[in-house]
Design an enzyme around this catalytic site. Structure first.
Site, short mmCIF file in Angstrom:
data_model
loop_
_atom_site.label_atom_id
_atom_site.label_comp_id
_atom_site.label_asym_id
_atom_site.label_seq_id
_atom_site.Cartn_x
_atom_site.Cartn_y
_atom_site.Cartn_z
N THR A 1 60.16 -108.96 -8.33
CA THR A 1 61.53 -108.87 -9.38
C THR A 1 61.53 -107.34 -9.75
OG1 THR A 1 59.99 -109.24 -11.46
CG2 THR A 1 60.90 -111.08 -10.35
N CYS B 1 57.03 -106.74 -17.92
CA CYS B 1 57.07 -107.49 -19.28
C CYS B 1 55.86 -107.16 -20.26
CB CYS B 1 56.91 -108.94 -19.01
SG CYS B 1 58.44 -109.52 -18.20
N CYS C 1 55.98 -112.40 -22.93
CA CYS C 1 57.07 -112.70 -22.52
C CYS C 1 57.00 -114.30 -22.27
CB CYS C 1 57.31 -112.06 -21.25
SG CYS C 1 59.24 -112.25 -20.54
N ARG D 1 59.02 -117.46 -16.83
CA ARG D 1 58.00 -117.97 -15.87
C ARG D 1 56.71 -117.13 -15.41
NH1 ARG D 1 58.19 -120.79 -10.87
NH2 ARG D 1 59.74 -119.23 -10.13
N ARG E 1 61.53 -101.84 -13.89
CA ARG E 1 62.57 -101.70 -15.21
C ARG E 1 61.84 -102.57 -16.25
NH1 ARG E 1 66.05 -105.31 -13.40
NH2 ARG E 1 65.22 -105.76 -11.40
N CYS F 1 62.08 -105.82 -18.86
CA CYS F 1 62.52 -106.88 -19.03
C CYS F 1 63.37 -107.18 -20.13
CB CYS F 1 61.37 -108.12 -19.14
SG CYS F 1 62.06 -109.71 -19.56
N CYS G 1 61.80 -109.73 -22.89
CA CYS G 1 61.05 -109.54 -23.98
C CYS G 1 60.85 -108.21 -24.45
CB CYS G 1 59.51 -110.03 -23.42
SG CYS G 1 59.03 -108.85 -22.05
ZN LIG Z 1 59.64 -110.15 -20.24
#
Ligand SMILES: [Zn+2]
Length: 382
Positions: free
Chosen positions: A64, A68, A72, A75, A97, A99, A102
């Protein structure tokens, strides 16, 4: 005025410089194994969404491109797509990048050390009570183990060592101010055992008695000025304001200052203290008190707790003694709260006049009930 003002100056300075916890250098092969174990415990924390480890590291997901914090709610990714970084900055340098869910950036760095600062404040206010890791853990909703580890990672010392250093610092100040050794030790949160006395002596490098005799008398500057409540005295050490008192005459005020600081060198300084006098006068007329008004007051841990709470009572409002006792989580200590109010050394700056009896009647005031009434009326008018 924030509760910080009471503790501010010296406690901020007392914070040791944060240390980064760099792993010990080791041969490549060995370090690889230890990194792997490290990552395994991190992965376990991610699977458990362990909030106690937020701020210690972030995990990035290659599929992705997002990183995080451990807790977080998103999933869980597959293990093989996950990489770990100690800081958000490192993850970003590697092209990930933050998230949006969170917000890992707000969870690291500052908020981590904010959390540790909150623990420091708590320790400072409870020096007269046993401060076990279990208790700190409950108070801050963390496992005692993680709490200690994070505390140490930021400050380089354990919570217990921090409490010790706070007590020693207080003891030194109390001795310098000329308190008796017994009183100085008690006020600094030491229980009076000979074992402690010996340990303190070794930390001071001499016995507390000798330390007290050798302490150089502090200089206290003071000024007297007109106020709506009669003559007002403002006195200060080089660290900040140490007394704000009211009386009818300057002689009374200066006598009181002598009694309170018998060992200090007292020096009149109208010009040097003018700005603080003006701030206090404006505050009495309804102007918000700047949080920068520095205070240098001696207090037991209990007084400190009460006084810090008083500073959170909004201008123009009142609270009952028992409500203050509940707020500092000592509901049965109503009398002790009243005593702490009655021994407030800095009128107005610590608004002990905002504490009244349960039935709404005034209760006592160190500088006379009439002045308390007048102060409250002035506040409620604005
Ligand atoms: Zn996150």
């Amino acid at each position: 005025m924030t509760t910080n003002a009471i503790l501010a100056a010296e406690d901020v300075k007392a914070m040791p410089v944060p240390r980064t916890s760099a792993p010990v250098a080791s041969p490549a092969a060995a370090s690889k194994t230890s990194d792997d174990t490290h990552d395994d415990t991190r992965w376990t924390a991610v699977l458990a969404r362990d909030a106690a480890r937020d701020g210690e590291f972030v995990f990035a997901v290659s599929t992705t491109g997002v990183y995080c914090r451990p807790s977080c709610a998103a999933r869980r990714p597959r293990r093989e797509n996950v990489k770990f970084f100690t800081t958000p900055e490192q993850a970003e340098r590697a092209g990930y990048r933050a998230c949006l869910r969170c917000r890992p950036k707000s969870a690291s760095g500052n908020s981590l050390s904010d959390g540790v600062k909150a623990i420091c404040r708590y320790i400072e206010q409870h020096l007269d009570e046993p401060l076990t890791l279990d208790r700190l853990g409950k108070e801050f909703h963390q496992s005692p183990f993680h709490l200690q580890r994070r505390f140490k990672a930021i400050l380089g010392i354990t919570p217990r060592e921090y409490a010790d250093s706070c007590r020693l610092r207080l003891l030194k100040r109390n001795l310098q101010a000329g308190d008796s050794v017994t009183r100085a030790m008690y006020d600094a949160g030491y229980s009076s055992s000979s074992r402690l006395y010996e340990r303190t002596a070794s930390q001071l490098g001499m016995t507390p008695d000798k330390y007290r005799r050798g302490a150089i008398a502090a200089t206290i500057r003071y000024t007297c000025a007109d106020s709506p409540l009669g003559r007002m005295l403002v006195a200060a050490t080089e660290r900040g304001i140490c007394a704000i008192q009211f009386a009818r005459t300057d002689d009374e005020l200066i006598e009181g200052l002598k009694r309170e600081f018998p060992f200090a060198t007292r020096k009149s300084d109208d010009a040097g203290l003018r700005a603080w006098v003006d701030m206090l006068l404006q505050h009495m007329q309804g102007r918000e008190l700047a949080s920068s008004l520095p205070l240098d007051i001696r207090a037991t841990a209990f007084q400190r707790r009460v006084w810090a709470h008083l500073q959170s009572i909004p201008f123009g409002q009142t609270e009952s003694y028992s409500r203050v006792a509940r707020a500092i989580r000592r509901p049965s200590a109503v009398r002790a709260v009243a005593r702490a109010c009655a021994t407030n050394p800095v009128a107005v700056a610590i608004p002990c006049h905002r504490v009244v009896r349960e039935d709404g009647t005034m209760g006592g005031y160190r500088w006379g009930i009439e002045r308390k009434k007048q102060l409250l009326e002035m506040e409620q008018r604005t």
